[in-house]
Design a protein around this motif. Structure first.
Motif, PDB file in Angstrom:
ATOM      1  N   THR A  37       0.801  -1.235   0.000  1.00  0.00           N
ATOM      2  CA  THR A  37       0.000   0.000   0.000  1.00  0.00           C
ATOM      3  C   THR A  37       0.834   1.287   0.000  1.00  0.00           C
ATOM      4  O   THR A  37       0.298   2.349  -0.300  1.00  0.00           O
ATOM      5  N   ALA A  38       2.128   1.179   0.326  1.00  0.00           N
ATOM      6  CA  ALA A  38       2.980   2.387   0.265  1.00  0.00           C
ATOM      7  C   ALA A  38       3.319   2.740  -1.182  1.00  0.00           C
ATOM      8  O   ALA A  38       3.838   3.825  -1.446  1.00  0.00           O
ATOM      9  N   ARG A  39       3.029   1.791  -2.128  1.00  0.00           N
ATOM     10  CA  ARG A  39       3.386   2.056  -3.526  1.00  0.00           C
ATOM     11  C   ARG A  39       2.253   1.737  -4.501  1.00  0.00           C
ATOM     12  O   ARG A  39       2.448   1.771  -5.717  1.00  0.00           O
ATOM     13  N   VAL A  40       1.071   1.402  -3.961  1.00  0.00           N
ATOM     14  CA  VAL A  40      -0.091   1.181  -4.829  1.00  0.00           C
ATOM     15  C   VAL A  40      -0.402   2.474  -5.571  1.00  0.00           C
ATOM     16  O   VAL A  40      -0.167   3.551  -5.021  1.00  0.00           O
ATOM     17  N   PRO A  41      -0.874   2.514  -6.774  1.00  0.00           N
ATOM     18  CA  PRO A  41      -1.161   1.379  -7.651  1.00  0.00           C
ATOM     19  C   PRO A  41       0.061   0.958  -8.460  1.00  0.00           C
ATOM     20  O   PRO A  41       0.985   1.749  -8.660  1.00  0.00           O
ATOM     21  N   THR A  44      -0.337   1.752 -13.212  1.00  0.00           N
ATOM     22  CA  THR A  44      -0.008   2.952 -13.979  1.00  0.00           C
ATOM     23  C   THR A  44       1.501   3.062 -14.202  1.00  0.00           C
ATOM     24  O   THR A  44       1.954   4.024 -14.808  1.00  0.00           O
ATOM     25  N   ARG A  45       2.285   2.123 -13.667  1.00  0.00           N
ATOM     26  CA  ARG A  45       3.744   2.270 -13.718  1.00  0.00           C
ATOM     27  C   ARG A  45       4.360   1.477 -14.870  1.00  0.00           C
ATOM     28  O   ARG A  45       3.699   0.721 -15.563  1.00  0.00           O
ATOM     29  N   SER A  46       5.682   1.655 -15.020  1.00  0.00           N
ATOM     30  CA  SER A  46       6.382   0.967 -16.116  1.00  0.00           C
ATOM     31  C   SER A  46       6.651  -0.481 -15.736  1.00  0.00           C
ATOM     32  O   SER A  46       6.677  -0.853 -14.560  1.00  0.00           O
ATOM     33  N   THR A  49       9.651  -0.962 -13.234  1.00  0.00           N
ATOM     34  CA  THR A  49       9.333  -0.634 -11.843  1.00  0.00           C
ATOM     35  C   THR A  49       8.430  -1.710 -11.233  1.00  0.00           C
ATOM     36  O   THR A  49       8.636  -2.135 -10.094  1.00  0.00           O
ATOM     37  N   TYR A  53       9.256  -4.067  -7.885  1.00  0.00           N
ATOM     38  CA  TYR A  53       8.376  -4.142  -6.711  1.00  0.00           C
ATOM     39  C   TYR A  53       7.896  -5.583  -6.482  1.00  0.00           C
ATOM     40  O   TYR A  53       7.820  -6.057  -5.347  1.00  0.00           O
ATOM     41  N   ASP A 244       2.101   0.421   4.142  1.00  0.00           N
ATOM     42  CA  ASP A 244       1.758   1.736   4.690  1.00  0.00           C
ATOM     43  C   ASP A 244       0.919   1.503   5.957  1.00  0.00           C
ATOM     44  O   ASP A 244       0.869   0.377   6.475  1.00  0.00           O
ATOM     45  N   SER A 245       0.260   2.525   6.421  1.00  0.00           N
ATOM     46  CA  SER A 245      -0.470   2.466   7.693  1.00  0.00           C
ATOM     47  C   SER A 245      -1.522   1.349   7.749  1.00  0.00           C
ATOM     48  O   SER A 245      -2.410   1.271   6.896  1.00  0.00           O
ATOM     49  N   LEU A 248      -5.185   2.793   7.748  1.00  0.00           N
ATOM     50  CA  LEU A 248      -5.727   3.133   6.437  1.00  0.00           C
ATOM     51  C   LEU A 248      -6.096   1.858   5.662  1.00  0.00           C
ATOM     52  O   LEU A 248      -7.113   1.798   4.990  1.00  0.00           O
ATOM     53  N   LYS A 267       1.956  -3.675   9.831  1.00  0.00           N
ATOM     54  CA  LYS A 267       2.820  -2.994   8.860  1.00  0.00           C
ATOM     55  C   LYS A 267       4.141  -3.751   8.700  1.00  0.00           C
ATOM     56  O   LYS A 267       4.662  -4.304   9.669  1.00  0.00           O
TER      57      LYS A 267
ATOM     58  N   ARG B  45      -1.542   8.304   1.235  1.00  0.00           N
ATOM     59  CA  ARG B  45      -0.699   7.517   2.147  1.00  0.00           C
ATOM     60  C   ARG B  45      -0.643   8.124   3.553  1.00  0.00           C
ATOM     61  O   ARG B  45      -1.148   9.206   3.805  1.00  0.00           O
ATOM     62  N   ASP B 244      10.051   6.800 -12.291  1.00  0.00           N
ATOM     63  CA  ASP B 244       9.561   5.730 -13.165  1.00  0.00           C
ATOM     64  C   ASP B 244       9.900   6.108 -14.615  1.00  0.00           C
ATOM     65  O   ASP B 244      10.696   7.022 -14.843  1.00  0.00           O
TER      66      ASP B 244
END
Lengths: 273, 273
Positions: A37-41, A44-46, A49, A53, A244-245, A248, A267, B45, B244
């Motif tokens: 969750t610290a790097r969602v979503p 949309t990334r390459s 990357t 992850y 992440d938290s 949340l 976490k 976040r 990215d």
């Protein structure tokens, strides 16, 4: 038999659609889940990357001594299929959503016209099309990226009467209706929460395939075949980790697992590769 | 005078609204921009995760020998205001968007009723309210998180005639109309791209404050006062970095900077703290 937990991960909460099905089918299994969750979503990334992850997510689950890793993220599942660093044999084995969902779609279609809705990264990878055509070379595959669906689901706009969600769904599904698909793969594990709306637009004649649920069914078959099901009387435990938290994250867990969730949320920190 | 570049960062492309204003006001300055696109968005976040990412972003800009750091991200600006690790003196100095935008809002309001729209993390931090009340204790501040705005902007749904964007904007701004604010801070640097729509809903009588543009104006004042403006004849350079894919990032750059952009876009790696 093997009493080690099953490991499941996703970029966020979407993969819980797989956990829900898994817990229903195999209630005695322990499950360890990771949501990054610290790097969602991821969608949309390459590719590079996402691959980086994903490797870290798998490493984390290996550290929990899981007997199997389920990649309950359509984006990560698609990227690892074409990334050389994931091509060797690994211990434990892992499975993504693409093959189980493609198999289910090929078994379901009558007219050979299969739709795939997913994130931008998944559609760009062409993963579903490749697997479907390897099963049935004559199948026609229509892919469509639906970038607004993840934020809509994450923010709770999932009702079939929600005007903006319907607006985007109609825009995204227009090509599926035009191409007369009879089977539609929900290729991102967030999308089953929009199943009511998608069914409403596509009509009863179109079969929806939930990628996360198909992965859970595949895991049941694999563990049964290899005689690795857990042997215990009591219900299995569910340990959820997020990067992440936890507060949340917990807000969203109920939306996916329902009110019956009785596991823990903690976490964790992932290690760079 | 000081010919070192000005450093600007944001979680993604939103901070380019600050770069655009900066380049207009100070065309001879070199600018180094960082968009942390491998981890965007920040606004959903936790405070702890945002503080960690922000520290890494600043470290990167320090490595480029910048004379000043502009935190052109409403979320990062809000979190560092209440995080002890950012409270000491740093070299070079940094400024966030909150104080410049709050100052502009206090100077603009006639009825003392100021609205703030921003990400969930910014609204939870209460940053704008604290600063505005320190300037004018009698001001009434109405905050509203607008979680759908960033994905809508990132996906190009910015036209004032776009039905779903209008739906969300009307939902988010309803409280602002009811409370009769006469000044509305666009507290996230993505939001100026929705200014036409927001103006249309709020009416001509409501002044919109762009947090990124106010930060640029604040930088001009600060550099002028400290005699640190660049001294060169030619136009300054613009180097954009992202974490990215540069290709994915470039698609969005034009939407923010317009077609005139002539700088470079490169991928970089941030160091964990």
């Amino acid at each position: 038999m093997n009493n080690s937990p099953i490991g499941v991960f996703d970029s966020g909460v979407g993969g819980l659609t797989c956990v829900k099905e898994l817990a229903k089918l195999l209630p005695h299994e322990d499950i360890v889940y990771l949501g990054d969750t610290a790097r969602v979503p991821y969608g949309t990334r390459s590719k590079e990357t996402i691959a980086e992850y994903t490797a870290q997510d798998m490493e984390f689950l290996r550290g929990h001594n899981v007997k199997m890793i389920l990649v309950a993220c359509g984006t990560a599942s698609s990227v690892i299929m074409s990334s050389p660093e994931f091509s060797g044999n690994t211990e434990p084995s892992y499975s993504g959503v693409v093959k189980p969902a493609a198999n289910a779609a090929c078994a379901s279609t009558k007219n050979g016209r299969i739709g795939v809705i997913a994130t931008g990264a998944t559609i760009r990878s062409g993963s579903y099309g490749k697997v479907i055509r390897s099963i049935d070379p004559s199948a026609k595959v229509i892919g469509k990226a639906c970038p607004m669906f993840v934020p809509l689901v994450e923010n709770g706009y999932i009702s079939k009467d929600c005007a903006p969600t319907r607006y985007f769904a109609e825009e995204y599904l227009e090509c599926m209706k035009r191409e007369q698909v009879d089977t539609l793969i929900l290729g991102c594990t967030h999308y089953p929460l929009l199943a009511d709306l998608i069914s409403d637009i596509m009509g009863d004649g179109v079969k929806l395939i939930s990628a996360g649920a198909e992965l859970a069914r595949f895991a049941v078959k694999t563990l049964t075949f290899s005689d690795e099901l857990a042997e215990r009387e009591e219900q299995g435990s569910q340990k959820l980790y997020c990067t992440d938290s936890p507060e949340l994250f917990s807000e969203n867990v109920e939306r996916f697992l329902g009110e019956s969730f009785s596991g823990t949320v903690e976490k964790c920190v992932l290690t760079a590769h």
